[in-house]
Design a protein around this motif. Structure first.
Motif, PDB file in Angstrom:
ATOM      1  N   VAL B 278       0.865  -1.185   0.000  1.00  0.00           N
ATOM      2  CA  VAL B 278       0.000   0.000   0.000  1.00  0.00           C
ATOM      3  C   VAL B 278       0.899   1.231   0.000  1.00  0.00           C
ATOM      4  N   GLU B 279       0.608   2.151  -0.910  1.00  0.00           N
ATOM      5  CA  GLU B 279       1.363   3.398  -0.958  1.00  0.00           C
ATOM      6  C   GLU B 279       0.410   4.551  -0.734  1.00  0.00           C
ATOM      7  N   ILE B 280       0.727   5.382   0.234  1.00  0.00           N
ATOM      8  CA  ILE B 280      -0.143   6.523   0.513  1.00  0.00           C
ATOM      9  C   ILE B 280       0.657   7.793   0.279  1.00  0.00           C
ATOM     10  N   ARG B 281       0.119   8.661  -0.552  1.00  0.00           N
ATOM     11  CA  ARG B 281       0.822   9.892  -0.898  1.00  0.00           C
ATOM     12  C   ARG B 281      -0.059  11.101  -0.659  1.00  0.00           C
ATOM     13  N   ASP B 282       0.416  11.983   0.237  1.00  0.00           N
ATOM     14  CA  ASP B 282      -0.240  13.266   0.474  1.00  0.00           C
ATOM     15  C   ASP B 282      -1.742  13.111   0.707  1.00  0.00           C
ATOM     16  N   LEU B 283      -2.112  12.133   1.518  1.00  0.00           N
ATOM     17  CA  LEU B 283      -3.531  11.856   1.774  1.00  0.00           C
ATOM     18  C   LEU B 283      -4.151  12.948   2.639  1.00  0.00           C
ATOM     19  N   LYS B 284      -5.272  13.455   2.153  1.00  0.00           N
ATOM     20  CA  LYS B 284      -6.029  14.424   2.959  1.00  0.00           C
ATOM     21  C   LYS B 284      -7.454  13.925   3.084  1.00  0.00           C
ATOM     22  N   THR B 285      -7.934  13.783   4.298  1.00  0.00           N
ATOM     23  CA  THR B 285      -9.351  13.466   4.510  1.00  0.00           C
ATOM     24  C   THR B 285      -9.927  14.552   5.401  1.00  0.00           C
ATOM     25  N   TRP B 286     -10.757  15.385   4.774  1.00  0.00           N
ATOM     26  CA  TRP B 286     -11.365  16.486   5.521  1.00  0.00           C
ATOM     27  C   TRP B 286     -12.840  16.194   5.668  1.00  0.00           C
ATOM     28  N   PHE B 287     -13.373  16.498   6.829  1.00  0.00           N
ATOM     29  CA  PHE B 287     -14.819  16.315   7.021  1.00  0.00           C
ATOM     30  C   PHE B 287     -15.512  17.662   6.951  1.00  0.00           C
ATOM     31  N   HIS B 300     -14.311  22.923   7.214  1.00  0.00           N
ATOM     32  CA  HIS B 300     -13.828  21.541   7.210  1.00  0.00           C
ATOM     33  C   HIS B 300     -13.045  21.226   8.471  1.00  0.00           C
ATOM     34  N   VAL B 301     -13.184  19.981   8.935  1.00  0.00           N
ATOM     35  CA  VAL B 301     -12.300  19.480   9.989  1.00  0.00           C
ATOM     36  C   VAL B 301     -11.211  18.687   9.276  1.00  0.00           C
ATOM     37  N   ARG B 302      -9.968  19.097   9.461  1.00  0.00           N
ATOM     38  CA  ARG B 302      -8.882  18.436   8.727  1.00  0.00           C
ATOM     39  C   ARG B 302      -8.373  17.247   9.540  1.00  0.00           C
ATOM     40  N   ALA B 303      -9.085  16.139   9.441  1.00  0.00           N
ATOM     41  CA  ALA B 303      -8.753  14.969  10.248  1.00  0.00           C
ATOM     42  C   ALA B 303      -7.413  14.377   9.827  1.00  0.00           C
ATOM     43  N   VAL B 304      -7.204  14.244   8.525  1.00  0.00           N
ATOM     44  CA  VAL B 304      -5.922  13.791   7.991  1.00  0.00           C
ATOM     45  C   VAL B 304      -5.476  14.867   7.005  1.00  0.00           C
ATOM     46  N   ASP B 305      -4.262  15.365   7.207  1.00  0.00           N
ATOM     47  CA  ASP B 305      -3.883  16.542   6.444  1.00  0.00           C
ATOM     48  C   ASP B 305      -2.501  16.369   5.806  1.00  0.00           C
ATOM     49  N   GLY B 306      -2.457  15.643   4.713  1.00  0.00           N
ATOM     50  CA  GLY B 306      -1.201  15.506   3.997  1.00  0.00           C
ATOM     51  C   GLY B 306      -0.287  14.460   4.593  1.00  0.00           C
ATOM     52  N   VAL B 307      -0.671  13.196   4.480  1.00  0.00           N
ATOM     53  CA  VAL B 307       0.096  12.106   5.080  1.00  0.00           C
ATOM     54  C   VAL B 307       0.613  11.195   3.975  1.00  0.00           C
ATOM     55  N   SER B 308       1.881  10.821   4.027  1.00  0.00           N
ATOM     56  CA  SER B 308       2.447   9.895   3.045  1.00  0.00           C
ATOM     57  C   SER B 308       3.224   8.793   3.759  1.00  0.00           C
ATOM     58  N   PHE B 309       2.950   7.542   3.419  1.00  0.00           N
ATOM     59  CA  PHE B 309       3.779   6.435   3.908  1.00  0.00           C
ATOM     60  C   PHE B 309       3.494   5.189   3.090  1.00  0.00           C
ATOM     61  N   ASP B 310       4.318   4.153   3.289  1.00  0.00           N
ATOM     62  CA  ASP B 310       4.144   2.887   2.579  1.00  0.00           C
ATOM     63  C   ASP B 310       3.908   1.780   3.593  1.00  0.00           C
ATOM     64  N   ILE B 311       3.209   0.733   3.139  1.00  0.00           N
ATOM     65  CA  ILE B 311       3.103  -0.485   3.948  1.00  0.00           C
ATOM     66  C   ILE B 311       3.621  -1.627   3.082  1.00  0.00           C
ATOM     67  N   PHE B 312       4.589  -2.377   3.605  1.00  0.00           N
ATOM     68  CA  PHE B 312       5.215  -3.437   2.817  1.00  0.00           C
ATOM     69  C   PHE B 312       4.552  -4.785   3.101  1.00  0.00           C
ATOM     70  N   PRO B 313       4.652  -5.721   2.169  1.00  0.00           N
ATOM     71  CA  PRO B 313       4.036  -7.034   2.380  1.00  0.00           C
ATOM     72  C   PRO B 313       4.631  -7.717   3.617  1.00  0.00           C
ATOM     73  N   GLY B 314       3.781  -8.333   4.424  1.00  0.00           N
ATOM     74  CA  GLY B 314       4.230  -9.071   5.597  1.00  0.00           C
ATOM     75  C   GLY B 314       4.590  -8.224   6.787  1.00  0.00           C
ATOM     76  N   GLU B 315       4.427  -6.937   6.645  1.00  0.00           N
ATOM     77  CA  GLU B 315       4.863  -6.028   7.692  1.00  0.00           C
ATOM     78  C   GLU B 315       3.701  -5.639   8.621  1.00  0.00           C
ATOM     79  N   THR B 316       4.018  -5.308   9.870  1.00  0.00           N
ATOM     80  CA  THR B 316       3.030  -4.717  10.764  1.00  0.00           C
ATOM     81  C   THR B 316       3.461  -3.288  11.031  1.00  0.00           C
ATOM     82  N   LEU B 317       2.639  -2.366  10.565  1.00  0.00           N
ATOM     83  CA  LEU B 317       2.958  -0.953  10.730  1.00  0.00           C
ATOM     84  C   LEU B 317       2.061  -0.377  11.810  1.00  0.00           C
TER      85      LEU B 317
END
Lengths: 301, 546
Positions: B278-287, B300-317
């Protein structure tokens, strides 16, 4: 796999509620009275024991209860609750009227249940602008003067029983839809709905499988309270001459006829009113009992 | 002489005609200026014990069967209710877990404090009583107290409300405070502030009975502790002695099950050259904040405001942060339960944001979620069999067996009995329900599971078992987890990498052990410092010193 074929049956919330309901004496009285009166009103006319409720025999009018008499045509008659001013059997008329009253109660409630539950569930689940528009429609319908509409309808169209069902059903679903919508609003925040969405179920599946079954508790309770409310409405309309037309009878029109003659022949008023009042009581007791039995908080632990 | 002495207290509840004991033969005493910790898992009778002291157990269904509760030598259980009222509040006060239900929603907070002050001292004028209330709001750390006193309870956050409750309990200057899980619903940093207050009260010679399920809290706060299980006291003693050398098996199990920040991670995953699942780039979720009859969007409520990260197979993040940090919203956005406002989420290279419903549907089986509340995450009207096979039917995975055989297999996989598949969720305990939720998620053979506070609502011993189950399944089925939690100790134990969130933004990320042992960000450091660690002498001394 033998172990899986003879697994124990789980106890559903419904069964738990039934156990609780059985402990409530008043509610069980209401339930049995309701079953009894329904059977009498719908099955007794099928058996050849009752005279035609609309057949008049002027020579046998205004007899007291438990009278035996011989009509002009030579047949012997027994009047359980006496006869009215046209010589009609009061008991037969109460049974006949009861059929109409209960049918109005059931059908109008069923109509309001169907429309109300689906309308409320969709409005609540979809939410947003659609919800706003749908609920404003309900508000507008609420604001219309119900009696006047029924009077207008009965003057424009034929004064049929179906119109009565329609008119009453059209009013009663409003409250039902509000109740269901409020339930759905809280249910759709529940995590099991999210879980169903992540499993890929469609909105229809979620509404009909996960949401509506969980609104059943309040819906059942409100339904048992709607039936007497509808019967009361029908009685009011019939009393005002807007409902069932003579010579057909409903409990409302019987009470009306009795009220016209209550000085000369009080039995005409007392018997139909008493049966009507008892039936309403029974429904209300049953409704209260069901509300206690289905209380979700009580059944959670 | 002890301030309070409880002797042979036995309380029972009537449940569906049967009398069930809630507290049996419980005896203890509280000395002046002492904090007595009462610890136990759910259903151990610890709360009922606390409530019985003030006779606040609802009767019926509850019934105090026998025993004595001596407060300054007087038996509270045999005192007339009118006299008890003089003691409630001014001598003994109670702080509940859920402050919203204990405050009247119809009155401003300041007014409620004023009424409390007037009850205590009727010689005060209304204005004086109001000022006293404001003064106490300041003492419990409510910023801008004079202004906030005019606000209603719903305008306060959970932590603020709890502080108002505490101010209300403390302003009467009681001799004894019964605190029933007062910080359980709060973030650790707020919890630490409330501990300061409680320890300050203790130094003023107030006694406190602190009821909690959290061993860490007991360790940092209390002087003596009683451990309860199944309505009885199983062990008691000085905190330091009991933690160092527990006598009873149950206490040992309990202490062993508690995850600690000082625990070593269960495994270390070598970072390799892998393609992210899973690749997440500059995710914004505003309500949107909506107003008016036709629900116009005004803000808007800026619950998630510009988040980027990766999740690799078999990993616990691990995804950690305080309430309102946006950690749950990120998980929900990945699954499309909350609609992302902008940015990109790809799963195996496919963009999920903006994907039409029909195209997302086949992907759903790869992405599953386990929720926090085991009571609301199962439909009470469906049997376990229906719950488990619903998703299988939807994705056409029922080949190779009857639905019952499929359900039996997954129930056994999560350590439940196949015979129970025709039961309804309410017939299971919290831990068992969470196992059913896990079974539902893994039954569709996903590649990626979001665990949103999946073990937070469980008792520690059950929590340890469910964590073991999650790890077993991960290794056996090759799953990747996004493990969302507020509990840093659990995260450190099972996560490979961790990301710390604050206010919808990432403040820090890296290997879990690395981040938690040597945080580079000041916010992370504060968060970690506030976590109570049972058995950590330094932390106990630090909080006791104030």
């Amino acid at each position: 796999m033998d172990t899986i074929s003879d697994i124990e049956k789980g106890s559903s919330l419904g069964r738990d509620a039934w156990v609780r309901l059985k402990k409530n004496k008043m509610a069980m009285f209401g339930l049995w009275f309701f079953v009894g009166i329904t059977l009498v009103c719908f099955l007794l006319p099928l058996l050849p024991v009752l005279p035609d409720p609309n057949a008049t025999s002027p020579e046998l009018r205004s007899l007291g209860p438990f009278s035996e008499a011989v009509a002009n045509d030579g047949t012997e008659r027994f009047y359980l609750l006496g006869s009215d001013n046209l010589g009609r059997d009061i008991f037969a008329r109460i049974v006949d009227g009861g059929r109409v009253s209960l049918m109005v109660g059931f059908i109008a409630t069923a109509v309001s249940l169907l429309i109300g539950v689906v309308y409320g569930a969709v409005a609540g689940y979809v939410g947003g602008r659609l919800d706003s528009v749908m609920m404003r429609v309900v508000d507008i319908l609420y604001a219309l003067p119900f009696m006047i509409i029924v009077i207008i309808l009965t003057t424009f169209f034929d004064n049929s029983l179906w119109l009565l069902f329609l008119a009453i059903g059209a009013v009663e679903w409003l409250t039902m839809s509000r109740i269901v919508r409020a339930q759905v609003l809280s249910l759709k925040e529940q995590e099991f709905v999210d879980a169903a969405r992540s499993l890929g179920l469609s909105n229809g599946q979620i509404i009909f499988r996960h949401i509506i079954p969980n609104t059943l508790g309040p819906v059942i309770v409100y339904t048992t309270l709607t039936v007497p409310a509808v019967m009361r409405l029908e009685a009011i309309l019939s009393f005002l001459g807007l409902g069932v037309q003579p010579p057909n009878a409903s409990w409302g029109s019987l009470v009306k006829e009795g009220a016209d003659r209550m000085i000369s022949d009080p039995a005409l008023l007392i018997f139909p009113s008493a049966i009507f009042a008892l039936t309403l009581f029974a429904f209300n007791f049953l409704g209260d009992g069901l509300r206690d039995a289905l209380d979700v908080r009580a059944s959670k632990d | 002489m002890p301030l309070l002495e409880v002797k042979g207290l036995t309380v029972s509840f009537t449940v569906e005609g049967k009398r069930v004991p809630a507290v049996q033969d419980v005896s203890f005493s509280v000395e002046p200026g002492e904090i007595l910790g009462v610890v136990g898992e759910s259903g151990s009778g610890k709360s009922v014990t606390g409530m019985s002291i003030m006779r606040l157990v609802p009767q019926p269904p509850g019934r105090i069967e026998s025993g004595e509760i001596l407060y300054k030598g007087e038996d509270l259980l045999r005192k007339p209710v009118e006299e008890l009222r003089d003691i409630r509040g001014s001598e003994i006060s109670v702080i509940f877990q859920e402050p919203m239900t204990a405050l009247s929603p119809l009155h401003p907070v300041g007014k409620q404090l004023r009424e409390t002050a007037l009850l205590h001292d009727s010689s005060l004028s209304k204005a004086e009583a109001w000022d006293l209330g404001v003064e106490w709001l300041e003492k419990v750390g409510i910023p801008d107290a004079a202004e906030r006193a005019k606000a209603y309870p719903f305008q306060f956050s959970g932590g603020m409300r709890q502080r108002v409750m505490i101010a209300m309990a403390l302003m009467l200057e009681p001799k004894l405070i019964i605190a029933d899980e007062p910080t359980t619903a709060l973030d650790v940093t707020i919890q630490a502030q409330i501990f300061d207050l409680i320890l300050k009260m203790k130094r003023d010679d107030t006694s406190i009975i602190f009821i909690t399920h959290d061993m860490g809290v007991i360790w940092e706060l209390s002087d003596r502790v009683i451990v309860m299980k199944d309505s009885r006291i199983v062990e008691r003693g000085e905190v330091e002695a009991l933690f160092a050398d527990p006598q009873e098996q149950y206490t040992k199990d309990l202490l062993a099950a508690v995850p600690r920040l000082t625990d070593k991670p269960l495994r270390t995953l070598e970072p390799g050259d892998r393609t992210p699942l899973v690749e997440i780039r500059d995710l914004k979720t505003w309500f949107p904040v909506k107003r008016g009859v036709f629900a116009r969007t005004v803000d808007h409520v800026r619950a998630v405001d510009g988040v980027s990260f990766d999740i690799f197979p078999g990993e616990t993040l691990g995804l950690v942060g305080e309430s309102g940090s946006g950690k749950s919203t990120i998980g929900r956005s990945i699954l499309g339960l909350d609609e992302a406002t902008s940015g990109s989420i790809t799963f195996e290279g496919r963009e999920l944001i903006g994907l039409p419903r029909a195209e997302f549907r086949p992907l759903r089986r790869d992405l599953q979620m386990v929720f926090q509340d085991p009571f609301s995450s199962l439909n009470p009207r469906l049997t376990v069999l229906e719950i488990l096979t619903e998703g299988l039917r939807e994705h056409g995975l029922l080949d190779g067996g009857t639905p019952k055989e499929h359900a039996a297999r997954w129930l056994e996989e999560v350590g439940l009995l196949a015979e129970h598949m025709d039961r309804y969720p309410h017939e299971f305990s919290g831990g068992q329900r969470q196992r059913i939720c896990i079974a539902r998620a893994i039954a569709v053979r996903p590649k990626f599971i979001v665990c949103d506070e999946a073990v937070s609502a469980l008792d520690v011993t059950i929590q340890a078992q469910v964590i073991d189950l999650l790890i077993d399944l991960r290794d056996k089925l090759g799953l990747s987890y996004l493990f969302i939690s507020h509990d840093l100790s659990v995260v450190k134990r099972i996560c490979d990498r961790v990301i710390v969130l604050n206010g919808g933004k990432i403040v820090e990320g890296g290997a879990a052990a690395e981040v938690i042992e040597n945080p580079s960000d000041e916010y992370t450091a504060r968060l970690i410092e506030a976590v109570p660690v049972p058995g950590d002498q330094r932390k106990r001394e630090l909080s006791q010193a104030g």
